[in-house]
Design a protein around this motif. Structure first.
Motif, PDB file in Angstrom:
ATOM      1  N   SER A 281      11.176  36.757  13.548  1.00 55.40           N
ATOM      2  CA  SER A 281      11.052  35.662  14.407  1.00 55.40           C
ATOM      3  C   SER A 281      10.112  35.402  15.138  1.00 55.40           C
ATOM      4  O   SER A 281       9.305  34.789  15.832  1.00 55.40           O
ATOM      5  CB  SER A 281      12.735  34.817  16.313  1.00 55.40           C
ATOM      6  OG  SER A 281      12.747  35.867  15.942  1.00 55.40           O
ATOM      7  N   TYR A 282       9.570  37.091  15.415  1.00 51.90           N
ATOM      8  CA  TYR A 282       7.962  37.566  16.187  1.00 51.90           C
ATOM      9  C   TYR A 282       7.322  36.613  15.635  1.00 51.90           C
ATOM     10  O   TYR A 282       6.081  35.951  16.111  1.00 51.90           O
ATOM     11  CB  TYR A 282       8.317  39.415  16.202  1.00 51.90           C
ATOM     12  CG  TYR A 282       6.690  40.066  16.272  1.00 51.90           C
ATOM     13  CD1 TYR A 282       7.052  39.770  17.414  1.00 51.90           C
ATOM     14  CD2 TYR A 282       5.713  40.070  15.155  1.00 51.90           C
ATOM     15  CE1 TYR A 282       5.148  40.448  17.521  1.00 51.90           C
ATOM     16  CE2 TYR A 282       4.972  40.612  15.615  1.00 51.90           C
ATOM     17  CZ  TYR A 282       4.488  40.720  17.083  1.00 51.90           C
ATOM     18  OH  TYR A 282       3.146  41.076  17.354  1.00 51.90           O
ATOM     19  N   TYR A 283       7.248  36.750  14.763  1.00 58.27           N
ATOM     20  CA  TYR A 283       5.758  36.125  13.629  1.00 58.27           C
ATOM     21  C   TYR A 283       5.434  34.831  13.840  1.00 58.27           C
ATOM     22  O   TYR A 283       4.727  34.720  14.274  1.00 58.27           O
ATOM     23  CB  TYR A 283       5.710  36.308  12.099  1.00 58.27           C
ATOM     24  CG  TYR A 283       5.439  37.627  11.961  1.00 58.27           C
ATOM     25  CD1 TYR A 283       4.569  38.415  12.318  1.00 58.27           C
ATOM     26  CD2 TYR A 283       6.821  38.118  11.644  1.00 58.27           C
ATOM     27  CE1 TYR A 283       4.068  39.949  12.237  1.00 58.27           C
ATOM     28  CE2 TYR A 283       6.713  39.968  11.246  1.00 58.27           C
ATOM     29  CZ  TYR A 283       6.188  40.502  11.375  1.00 58.27           C
ATOM     30  OH  TYR A 283       5.504  41.541  11.340  1.00 58.27           O
TER      31      TYR A 283
ATOM     32  N   GLN B 116       6.047  32.889  16.416  1.00 62.71           N
ATOM     33  CA  GLN B 116       6.131  33.211  18.204  1.00 62.71           C
ATOM     34  C   GLN B 116       4.487  33.184  18.691  1.00 62.71           C
ATOM     35  O   GLN B 116       3.589  32.925  19.721  1.00 62.71           O
ATOM     36  CB  GLN B 116       6.303  33.776  19.327  1.00 62.71           C
ATOM     37  CG  GLN B 116       8.029  34.014  19.044  1.00 62.71           C
ATOM     38  CD  GLN B 116       8.648  35.168  19.903  1.00 62.71           C
ATOM     39  OE1 GLN B 116       8.551  35.824  20.129  1.00 62.71           O
ATOM     40  NE2 GLN B 116      10.500  34.501  19.347  1.00 62.71           N
ATOM     41  N   ILE B 117       3.900  34.392  17.609  1.00 60.80           N
ATOM     42  CA  ILE B 117       2.661  34.903  17.492  1.00 60.80           C
ATOM     43  C   ILE B 117       1.170  34.077  16.541  1.00 60.80           C
ATOM     44  O   ILE B 117       0.164  34.339  16.348  1.00 60.80           O
ATOM     45  CB  ILE B 117       2.162  36.330  17.597  1.00 60.80           C
ATOM     46  CG1 ILE B 117       2.724  37.004  15.816  1.00 60.80           C
ATOM     47  CG2 ILE B 117       2.753  36.634  18.427  1.00 60.80           C
ATOM     48  CD1 ILE B 117       2.359  37.873  15.823  1.00 60.80           C
TER      49      ILE B 117
ATOM     50  N   LYS C  46       0.077  43.259  17.915  1.00 63.16           N
ATOM     51  CA  LYS C  46      -0.840  42.110  18.221  1.00 63.16           C
ATOM     52  C   LYS C  46      -1.929  42.040  17.508  1.00 63.16           C
ATOM     53  O   LYS C  46      -2.892  41.887  17.135  1.00 63.16           O
ATOM     54  CB  LYS C  46      -0.824  41.067  19.512  1.00 63.16           C
ATOM     55  CG  LYS C  46       0.872  40.651  19.082  1.00 63.16           C
ATOM     56  CD  LYS C  46       0.305  40.296  20.418  1.00 63.16           C
ATOM     57  CE  LYS C  46       2.077  39.526  20.740  1.00 63.16           C
ATOM     58  NZ  LYS C  46       2.489  38.905  22.589  1.00 63.16           N
TER      59      LYS C  46
END
Length: 138
Positions: free
Chosen positions: A114-116, A118-119, A88
């Motif tokens: 799926s990570y991107y 979420q941020i 991050k």
């Protein structure tokens, strides 16, 4: 762990290759093609790196015009340092180098897809890839 972050600090091909090998990104990069790896580093115009002393533990490697688009082509964090906020921070520092209208664009690794969202990234299904050796048709 006292990790420091640098913008455009020189990175050797061996440091870059070792980092990719120690992250999940090494599986999808030509780490055995030294000439290609050299080109990847030397032709990037924005590299944000994370260091634990002399050890490269993270990288955000981009190609950008700094005003409209920034393609974040590699985001890698050493497995031993993952889930500590380094990824991050690398992205935030990359974004800080860009103009106020510049978009950060990337292609997610399958395991990180799926990570991107979420941020803060938005998904775009309009990306197209022309693989090497494929000729553009009529």
């Amino acid at each position: 762990m006292a990790v420091s972050f640098k913008v455009n600090r020189p990175i050797t091909i061996d440091q870059f290759t070792r980092l990719l090998e120690s992250s999940t990104l090494g599986e999808r990069r030509p780490i055995h093609d030294r000439e290609c790896m050299e080109g990847m580093i030397s032709n990037s115009n924005l590299i944000v790196s994370a260091w634990d002393g002399a050890l490269l533990v993270g990288i955000a490697r981009s190609v950008t015009d700094f005003h409209y688009a920034c393609y974040l082509s590699d985001l890698a964090v050493h497995k031993s340092y993952q889930k500590s906020g380094i990824g991050k921070r690398l992205q935030s520092l990359t974004q800080e180098q860009l103009g106020p209208l510049c978009k950060l664009i990337l292609i997610a690794a399958p395991a990180a897809n799926s990570y991107y969202g979420q941020i803060g990234y938005t998904h775009n299904d309009r990306c197209w890839v022309l693989e090497p050796g494929v000729t553009i048709g009529n």
